[in-house]
Design a protein around this motif. Sequence first.
Motif, PDB file in Angstrom:
ATOM      1  N   PRO A 191       2.231  -5.408  -7.057  1.00 52.71           N
ATOM      2  CA  PRO A 191       0.878  -4.827  -6.985  1.00 52.71           C
ATOM      3  C   PRO A 191       0.743  -3.456  -7.637  1.00 52.71           C
ATOM      4  CG  PRO A 191       1.536  -5.736  -4.855  1.00 52.71           C
ATOM      5  CD  PRO A 191       2.757  -5.691  -5.709  1.00 52.71           C
ATOM      6  N   THR A 192       1.847  -2.762  -7.914  1.00 51.43           N
ATOM      7  CA  THR A 192       1.760  -1.429  -8.509  1.00 51.43           C
ATOM      8  C   THR A 192       1.355  -1.484  -9.973  1.00 51.43           C
ATOM      9  OG1 THR A 192       4.067  -1.328  -9.268  1.00 51.43           O
ATOM     10  CG2 THR A 192       3.602  -0.653  -6.983  1.00 51.43           C
ATOM     11  N   GLY A 193       1.409  -2.676 -10.577  1.00 54.85           N
ATOM     12  CA  GLY A 193       1.054  -2.816 -11.981  1.00 54.85           C
ATOM     13  C   GLY A 193       2.165  -2.488 -12.945  1.00 54.85           C
ATOM     14  N   ALA A 194       3.343  -2.132 -12.433  1.00 55.50           N
ATOM     15  CA  ALA A 194       4.479  -1.842 -13.311  1.00 55.50           C
ATOM     16  C   ALA A 194       4.903  -3.100 -14.050  1.00 55.50           C
ATOM     17  CB  ALA A 194       5.645  -1.287 -12.496  1.00 55.50           C
ATOM     18  N   GLU A 195       5.434  -2.914 -15.254  1.00 57.91           N
ATOM     19  CA  GLU A 195       5.997  -4.040 -15.992  1.00 57.91           C
ATOM     20  C   GLU A 195       7.430  -4.229 -15.510  1.00 57.91           C
ATOM     21  OE1 GLU A 195       6.822  -5.572 -20.579  1.00 57.91           O
ATOM     22  OE2 GLU A 195       5.734  -3.695 -20.203  1.00 57.91           O
ATOM     23  N   VAL A 222       2.624   5.961   5.215  1.00 60.11           N
ATOM     24  CA  VAL A 222       2.736   6.396   3.824  1.00 60.11           C
ATOM     25  C   VAL A 222       1.675   5.652   3.024  1.00 60.11           C
ATOM     26  CG1 VAL A 222       4.248   6.706   1.841  1.00 60.11           C
ATOM     27  CG2 VAL A 222       5.220   6.668   4.147  1.00 60.11           C
ATOM     28  N   GLY A 223       0.676   6.360   2.558  1.00 64.16           N
ATOM     29  CA  GLY A 223      -0.439   5.684   1.901  1.00 64.16           C
ATOM     30  C   GLY A 223      -1.086   4.730   2.885  1.00 64.16           C
ATOM     31  N   LYS A 224      -1.219   3.473   2.486  1.00 58.61           N
ATOM     32  CA  LYS A 224      -1.776   2.461   3.380  1.00 58.61           C
ATOM     33  C   LYS A 224      -0.688   1.709   4.145  1.00 58.61           C
ATOM     34  CE  LYS A 224      -5.938   1.625   0.601  1.00 58.61           C
ATOM     35  NZ  LYS A 224      -6.734   0.610  -0.143  1.00 58.61           N
ATOM     36  N   GLY A 236       0.784  -1.222   0.000  1.00 59.50           N
ATOM     37  CA  GLY A 236       0.000   0.000   0.000  1.00 59.50           C
ATOM     38  C   GLY A 236       0.815   1.271   0.000  1.00 59.50           C
ATOM     39  N   PHE A 237       2.153   1.172  -0.029  1.00 60.39           N
ATOM     40  CA  PHE A 237       2.990   2.375  -0.108  1.00 60.39           C
ATOM     41  C   PHE A 237       2.630   3.156  -1.371  1.00 60.39           C
ATOM     42  CE2 PHE A 237       6.661   4.964  -0.948  1.00 60.39           C
ATOM     43  CZ  PHE A 237       7.265   5.219   0.270  1.00 60.39           C
ATOM     44  N   LEU A 238       2.448   2.422  -2.457  1.00 61.93           N
ATOM     45  CA  LEU A 238       1.937   2.971  -3.710  1.00 61.93           C
ATOM     46  C   LEU A 238       0.569   2.345  -3.970  1.00 61.93           C
ATOM     47  CD1 LEU A 238       5.160   2.895  -5.839  1.00 61.93           C
ATOM     48  CD2 LEU A 238       3.587   4.830  -5.852  1.00 61.93           C
ATOM     49  N   PRO A 239      -0.406   3.098  -4.451  1.00 61.89           N
ATOM     50  CA  PRO A 239      -1.720   2.511  -4.723  1.00 61.89           C
ATOM     51  C   PRO A 239      -1.630   1.383  -5.745  1.00 61.89           C
ATOM     52  CG  PRO A 239      -1.828   4.909  -4.762  1.00 61.89           C
ATOM     53  CD  PRO A 239      -0.376   4.552  -4.696  1.00 61.89           C
TER      54      PRO A 239
END
Length: 477
Positions: free
Chosen positions: A195-199, A335-337, A164-167
């Motif tokens: 989980p960030t969806g980055a390739e 930070v975020g979640k 959850g640091f990054l959505p």
Amino acid sequence: MAAKFGTSGLRGLVGELTDGTAAAHARAFARHLLDNGLVESGATVHVGRDLRPSSPDIAGQCMAALAAEGLVAVDCGALPTPALAHSAMAQGAASLMVTGSHIPADRNGVKFYRPDGEIGKEDEIAIASGAPAFAGEPVDPVAVGGDAPMGEAALQAYRDRYAGFLPAGSLAGVRIGIYEHSSVSRDVLRDILQPTGAELIGLGRSETFVPVDTEAVPDSIRAQIRRWTTEHRLDALISTDGDGDRPLVADETGECLRGDALGLITARHLDADAVVTPVTSNSAIASHAGCRVWRTRVGSPYVIAGIAEAADTGAARIIGFEANGGVLTGSDFQVGKAFLSALPTRDCALPILAVLAAAHQAGKTVSMLVAGLALPVAASGRIENFPTALGQRLVASLATNIAEREAFFAPFGGVRAIDLTDGLRVTLPGGAIVHLRPSGNAPEMRCYTEADSAEEAEALVLSCMARLRDHAGSGND
């Protein structure tokens, strides 16, 4: 005992550790914990290691030594140093990490952690003075290498720390290369970023140990990173040193970011109200951090002492970082979640995530984010196989002998000011900076520079290293 404490832990050639020296220091560590009431007899000590070939043997010897003092050594297998420390601290346990960090495979080391975090200089002195009493005692190493459920739990806790640091999905479409080499963090970093969806593109995985110094990245690795960045159209490339406590980040052009820039971005992203960093970090950190800055000598124990000093002044959001990019949290952060409990040991994941998050939130490329810091241009280099004692004598002589110092720096216009906090830091008449210090971890001489341009900073590094070689060879040491 040839192996010695350096800037972070015990270091030496493999043979200087496997001869019983590592085990003697582990016993002295155990005795220190027991004698000072930091643990009770029968307490567990979590033991981890990196992926260099000598680490399992040294870990087995250290586990046997801990058991000899009445403690229960738990094999956590191969995992990043910050993951080991984070898990052990959460359980109120001491820990021990077998790693040489970024130095070559013919060397190794041991890092020690109290239940409340990384040991300080007073602990180092106690362990070093106690170790000779156990020298020469027979060691029957514990077998390591099987299942390590405690290590798996530590890895999961480390993943959970940054959840959850990054959505979720926020980096969809972003291409990130992971230079895996022999880093013990290579797989868990992928797990954290997934989980960030980055390739995510894995690159350069090696089953042979590769020493990666994030503070002085070799030209050959820099060139390879630039090739990978172009070939795979990367938006960023990430990596770490051997044990995952120092990050490496390259931007979309393949240029490696300096560790102090990573630390400053992290401090800003977390809205720190205090920053603690050694004198080797960029001189403009104090004016760019947006909060009070403490400068220390080089080495995590000094940064940790600075964090404690900052806390005593009432600071509540404390970030420490070193020129190698490793970031320490002296306070809890949300930070975020993600809830980040204080982790007073260097970590690679936090600065990597902070840079990616800050660039994403600002809608900028990584290079644009760094350019926005407007820091003086800095460079660094090292002379390998430079005997530590020679380096110490040379720097001490330049620091105390005015005539010798003026002669050494005459080709650069002379000396305007000096700082002796750690090594010799010289401000030249034009405002450029040269900082010379022997490494505390290996037989190397380090050189750091700041100047108005990258070309000038790099040229200063090369010229100063040439002057050091000539000076040492002339007998002026």
